[in-house]
Design a protein around this motif. Sequence first.
Motif, PDB file in Angstrom:
ATOM      1  N   ARG A 100      34.586 -21.215 -23.809  1.00 41.38           N
ATOM      2  CA  ARG A 100      33.137 -21.377 -23.849  1.00 41.38           C
ATOM      3  C   ARG A 100      32.670 -22.506 -22.939  1.00 41.38           C
ATOM      4  O   ARG A 100      31.686 -22.352 -22.202  1.00 41.38           O
ATOM      5  CB  ARG A 100      32.690 -21.638 -25.294  1.00 41.38           C
ATOM      6  CG  ARG A 100      31.171 -21.708 -25.475  1.00 41.38           C
ATOM      7  CD  ARG A 100      30.812 -21.780 -26.948  1.00 41.38           C
ATOM      8  NE  ARG A 100      31.127 -20.543 -27.618  1.00 41.38           N
ATOM      9  CZ  ARG A 100      30.357 -19.465 -27.598  1.00 41.38           C
ATOM     10  NH1 ARG A 100      29.217 -19.489 -26.920  1.00 41.38           N
ATOM     11  NH2 ARG A 100      30.701 -18.382 -28.242  1.00 41.38           N
ATOM     12  N   ASN A 101      33.366 -23.627 -22.943  1.00 38.23           N
ATOM     13  CA  ASN A 101      32.966 -24.760 -22.101  1.00 38.23           C
ATOM     14  C   ASN A 101      33.056 -24.410 -20.619  1.00 38.23           C
ATOM     15  O   ASN A 101      32.163 -24.747 -19.831  1.00 38.23           O
ATOM     16  CB  ASN A 101      33.847 -25.979 -22.400  1.00 38.23           C
ATOM     17  CG  ASN A 101      33.562 -26.588 -23.754  1.00 38.23           C
ATOM     18  OD1 ASN A 101      32.523 -26.324 -24.356  1.00 38.23           O
ATOM     19  ND2 ASN A 101      34.493 -27.384 -24.250  1.00 38.23           N
ATOM     20  N   THR A 104      30.283 -22.003 -19.690  1.00 37.23           N
ATOM     21  CA  THR A 104      29.014 -22.736 -19.654  1.00 37.23           C
ATOM     22  C   THR A 104      28.895 -23.501 -18.346  1.00 37.23           C
ATOM     23  O   THR A 104      27.832 -23.517 -17.708  1.00 37.23           O
ATOM     24  CB  THR A 104      28.916 -23.703 -20.844  1.00 37.23           C
ATOM     25  OG1 THR A 104      28.955 -22.962 -22.067  1.00 37.23           O
ATOM     26  CG2 THR A 104      27.624 -24.509 -20.788  1.00 37.23           C
ATOM     27  N   GLU A 105      29.996 -24.121 -17.913  1.00 36.22           N
ATOM     28  CA  GLU A 105      30.010 -24.828 -16.630  1.00 36.22           C
ATOM     29  C   GLU A 105      29.753 -23.860 -15.474  1.00 36.22           C
ATOM     30  O   GLU A 105      29.030 -24.177 -14.533  1.00 36.22           O
ATOM     31  CB  GLU A 105      31.371 -25.508 -16.445  1.00 36.22           C
ATOM     32  CG  GLU A 105      31.473 -26.382 -15.213  1.00 36.22           C
ATOM     33  CD  GLU A 105      30.784 -27.722 -15.372  1.00 36.22           C
ATOM     34  OE1 GLU A 105      30.490 -28.353 -14.337  1.00 36.22           O
ATOM     35  OE2 GLU A 105      30.539 -28.140 -16.524  1.00 36.22           O
ATOM     36  N   ARG A 118      30.298 -12.796 -21.880  1.00 39.12           N
ATOM     37  CA  ARG A 118      30.030 -13.369 -23.210  1.00 39.12           C
ATOM     38  C   ARG A 118      31.178 -13.091 -24.170  1.00 39.12           C
ATOM     39  O   ARG A 118      31.517 -13.928 -25.028  1.00 39.12           O
ATOM     40  CB  ARG A 118      28.720 -12.816 -23.765  1.00 39.12           C
ATOM     41  CG  ARG A 118      27.502 -13.268 -22.953  1.00 39.12           C
ATOM     42  CD  ARG A 118      26.252 -12.546 -23.379  1.00 39.12           C
ATOM     43  NE  ARG A 118      25.128 -12.886 -22.504  1.00 39.12           N
ATOM     44  CZ  ARG A 118      24.017 -12.164 -22.399  1.00 39.12           C
ATOM     45  NH1 ARG A 118      23.858 -11.082 -23.163  1.00 39.12           N
ATOM     46  NH2 ARG A 118      23.053 -12.539 -21.569  1.00 39.12           N
ATOM     47  N   ALA A 121      33.773 -15.650 -23.537  1.00 42.65           N
ATOM     48  CA  ALA A 121      33.350 -16.939 -24.082  1.00 42.65           C
ATOM     49  C   ALA A 121      33.520 -16.995 -25.593  1.00 42.65           C
ATOM     50  O   ALA A 121      33.805 -18.060 -26.155  1.00 42.65           O
ATOM     51  CB  ALA A 121      31.895 -17.209 -23.709  1.00 42.65           C
TER      52      ALA A 121
END
Length: 334
Positions: A100-101, A104-105, A118, A121
């Motif tokens: 997820r991180n 997001t980056e 998604r 993630a």
Amino acid sequence: MGLRIHFGADDFARTRLAQSPDPMWEVLLSLHMLQTNDGPLVFDRWRRSVRGRLDPGARRLLALAPPLGYSPDFLTPAAGSGGIDLGISALLSTPRARLRNDLTELALSKGRVAPWMRGIADGDVEALTGLGDAIRSYYRLALAPHWSRMRTEVGADLAARGRAVPAADLPAGAFDHLLRNLHPGLEWQRPVLIMRGPHVEGDLHLDGRGILLLPSFFCWRKPTMLRSRDLPPVVVYPIEHSPVQLAAARPPGGRGQGLEALLGRTRAVLLEAVAAGGTTTELARTADIAAATASHHVSVLREAGLLVTRRVGGAAHHTLTPLGVQLLNGRRVA
């Protein structure tokens, strides 16, 4: 400007110089090269061949690996040095927080991410399995036919620069010489290694972890490394290439008939798979045969002097001998 990598007393002994390319890093960096026109003398023929033959899963990888900006760190796990299957297994085991991180980056870097990401993630098993299948499919199409050439060029670059010795085994003066001559984009000011670049700055303290220095076939122009500071530190740097173009990938079923006539189709497939490194189990998966059958064929190839086997833990790892490399290169390179 630059990233300053600080070595402590324990880091010198724990610094390693890889002696062969890492499949997961080469997947990522070749995806970058596929989306540019850089290095035409080396890569143009390869690019033209691969671009027209990507399946839908492999095409999705392009969105995960933009040629500029951030690419997710989870795409290049440390276990990738053990072969493509170990690398993919490590990727599929990535903690959900890391997935997820990193995505997001990626979204912050690109402005958005595709909806299909998604599931990755969220750590969805089906989404991750699909990602692993896409990477394996891309590797077999774009890299496996050339892996022997890639290993040979990395080895030649190491030998030409006097790097064919583990960094931890070097005396202090030779260690300094190694880092001073690693790449123009890296500057050694003992005990700090500075990576130059327009978007690279800050300080990284190794804190006794050492660092992996990884030569790469598809890395271009400047060194690179993982964005996250809490992952095992690695600096990936470009090798100097020979002027010979990377050959166009052969279509499925286009394996040299001469080698198949000499070895038989299964052994020809296994010999090519050994060029990427791997265990008997991994080779069996690549050739789609039982592990016992793969073990028998590997024994025949070993007795013929085409590969060598060493045991690490409970697994048998196979690599090509110079004769095996010559046999593969002889049918791939005009």
